[in-house]
Design an enzyme around this catalytic site. Sequence first.
Site, PDB file in Angstrom:
ATOM      1  N   CYS A  97       0.876  -1.166   0.000  1.00 47.90           N
ATOM      2  CA  CYS A  97       0.000   0.000   0.000  1.00 47.90           C
ATOM      3  C   CYS A  97       0.912   1.214   0.000  1.00 47.90           C
ATOM      4  O   CYS A  97       1.679   1.421   0.945  1.00 47.90           O
ATOM      5  CB  CYS A  97      -0.885  -0.039   1.255  1.00 47.90           C
ATOM      6  SG  CYS A  97      -1.925   1.413   1.443  1.00 47.90           S
ATOM      7  N   CYS A 104      -2.082  14.820   3.251  1.00 47.30           N
ATOM      8  CA  CYS A 104      -3.184  14.908   2.290  1.00 47.30           C
ATOM      9  C   CYS A 104      -3.901  16.231   2.506  1.00 47.30           C
ATOM     10  O   CYS A 104      -4.170  16.615   3.639  1.00 47.30           O
ATOM     11  CB  CYS A 104      -4.161  13.746   2.514  1.00 47.30           C
ATOM     12  SG  CYS A 104      -5.507  13.688   1.313  1.00 47.30           S
ATOM     13  N   CYS A 108     -11.093  14.511   5.100  1.00 46.75           N
ATOM     14  CA  CYS A 108     -12.106  13.531   5.490  1.00 46.75           C
ATOM     15  C   CYS A 108     -12.020  13.375   7.009  1.00 46.75           C
ATOM     16  O   CYS A 108     -10.932  13.198   7.565  1.00 46.75           O
ATOM     17  CB  CYS A 108     -11.844  12.198   4.789  1.00 46.75           C
ATOM     18  SG  CYS A 108     -11.831  12.338   2.984  1.00 46.75           S
ATOM     19  N   CYS A 328      -5.918   0.866   7.250  1.00 47.93           N
ATOM     20  CA  CYS A 328      -6.518   1.948   6.463  1.00 47.93           C
ATOM     21  C   CYS A 328      -6.802   3.158   7.350  1.00 47.93           C
ATOM     22  O   CYS A 328      -7.402   3.036   8.410  1.00 47.93           O
ATOM     23  CB  CYS A 328      -7.849   1.518   5.862  1.00 47.93           C
ATOM     24  SG  CYS A 328      -7.792   0.016   4.927  1.00 47.93           S
TER      25      CYS A 328
HETATM   26  N1  SAH Z   1      -7.366   9.446  -0.828  1.00 47.91           N
HETATM   27  C1  SAH Z   1      -7.662   8.174  -1.453  1.00 47.91           C
HETATM   28  C2  SAH Z   1      -6.590   7.141  -1.186  1.00 47.91           C
HETATM   29  C3  SAH Z   1      -6.527   6.669   0.259  1.00 47.91           C
HETATM   30  S1  SAH Z   1      -7.317   5.119   0.367  1.00 47.91           S
HETATM   31  C4  SAH Z   1      -9.017   7.681  -1.017  1.00 47.91           C
HETATM   32  O1  SAH Z   1      -9.525   8.176  -0.021  1.00 47.91           O
HETATM   33  O2  SAH Z   1      -9.589   6.821  -1.685  1.00 47.91           O
HETATM   34  C5  SAH Z   1      -7.516   4.890   2.073  1.00 47.91           C
HETATM   35  C6  SAH Z   1      -8.862   4.304   2.384  1.00 47.91           C
HETATM   36  O3  SAH Z   1      -9.002   4.123   3.812  1.00 47.91           O
HETATM   37  C7  SAH Z   1      -9.982   5.244   1.964  1.00 47.91           C
HETATM   38  O4  SAH Z   1     -11.085   4.521   1.491  1.00 47.91           O
HETATM   39  C8  SAH Z   1     -10.330   5.893   3.282  1.00 47.91           C
HETATM   40  O5  SAH Z   1     -11.588   6.450   3.285  1.00 47.91           O
HETATM   41  C9  SAH Z   1     -10.187   4.749   4.244  1.00 47.91           C
HETATM   42  N2  SAH Z   1     -10.033   5.176   5.633  1.00 47.91           N
HETATM   43  C10 SAH Z   1      -9.640   6.387   6.088  1.00 47.91           C
HETATM   44  N3  SAH Z   1      -9.598   6.404   7.430  1.00 47.91           N
HETATM   45  C11 SAH Z   1      -9.983   5.182   7.835  1.00 47.91           C
HETATM   46  C12 SAH Z   1     -10.099   4.562   9.118  1.00 47.91           C
HETATM   47  N4  SAH Z   1      -9.805   5.229  10.213  1.00 47.91           N
HETATM   48  N5  SAH Z   1     -10.504   3.284   9.168  1.00 47.91           N
HETATM   49  C13 SAH Z   1     -10.748   2.587   8.029  1.00 47.91           C
HETATM   50  N6  SAH Z   1     -10.634   3.111   6.798  1.00 47.91           N
HETATM   51  C14 SAH Z   1     -10.253   4.387   6.696  1.00 47.91           C
END
Ligand code: SAH
Length: 341
Positions: A97, A104, A108, A328
């Site tokens: 990954c 970023c 979010c 994630c």
């Molecule tokens: N910016 C891009 C790439 C990052 S992917 C995107 O958001 O798609 C990382 C993934 O993990 C995204 O789907 C994001 O929403 C998710 N994510 C973020 N924080 C998280 C958390 N605390 N627990 C689980 N998933 C999370």
Amino acid sequence: MDITLLEETLEGSGEPAYRARQVWEWAARGAEGYDAMTNVPVRLRDLLSEAVPFSTLTVVDEQVARDGTVKTLFHTSDGHPVEAVLMRYRDGRRSICVSSQSGCPLTCTFCATGAMRFGRNLSVSEILDQALHFRRLEELDRGGASSLTNCVFMGMGEPFLNVDNVLGAARRLPDIGITHRRTTISTVGWMPGLTRFVDEVEEPIRLALSLHAADPVLRSQLMPVNDRYPLPDVLAECRRYVALRRRKVFVEYVMLEGVNDSPRRAAELASVLDRDAFKVNLIPYNPTGSDIKGSSRDAIAAFKQVLDRAGIPATVRLTRGRDIAAACGQLAADPRPRISA
Ligand code: SAH
């Protein structure tokens, strides 16, 4: 390895054009350094050791989780933190990954990366050096018996804010053994980059969309980017990808207790997706030190049942590396916190 600098250096010393390719191929196969490149003349290896650092990134910290997941914190040469993760599966798959930006700029609310300071876009070489680091690690650990198989652009950053460098890196991943079909770019739905990806990319690289809420008010609360690029436009673009490339888009949906995890929210999600174009991946929320709680297993199962009944394919993502904050949304480039599962 800074590929541009490599090419310039070789050209500057009158070397034939194939040299850069030769050096890159050694690196892509997990060579430890220039010394290992036995078909490159010694004087050239010496020159490269002086002029072209073997990696654009320096390893600052590395942790191994109980499940074998490795999280590495790197610094760029100008000091920006970057994290990447290697996941090892029993069936032999090795998934990395990688980050596309340091930090970023998007915010979010549930994501730890969004809370850290944004640095900058990473270059093609800085993205590839994350992959090469893990390629070398596997070479050392298993003597090359296993190599990397999959890559997701799901680390720090929004890949479609850095689309040229992300694609530049993705296009070289097959040299490291990762095919386009096993490469996935994840986006919040950043339209300019997404549109270019759909229009221009002919390679079978996969697409994932972070959706998280089908309702526009809720989605904007969780992901302010939704105000700028509303979900219906983003989904239309995803359908165009499906029509052109003939492969489904993965939908990522992080399960937040009492926020987006009720059966009603599942029905809303099912109503905006179509079964032939999308495949939902429900992501158990990983703690990031905020007040947000993850949904219970029962809530996730009930949510999935609504999708199942609507005929929308759905799976629950296996959580890896939580004990070292490598899961994630936990990448925040702070080597101190050890968030426990
Ligand atoms: N910016 C891009 C790439 C990052 S992917 C995107 O958001 O798609 C990382 C993934 O993990 C995204 O789907 C994001 O929403 C998710 N994510 C973020 N924080 C998280 C958390 N605390 N627990 C689980 N998933 C999370």
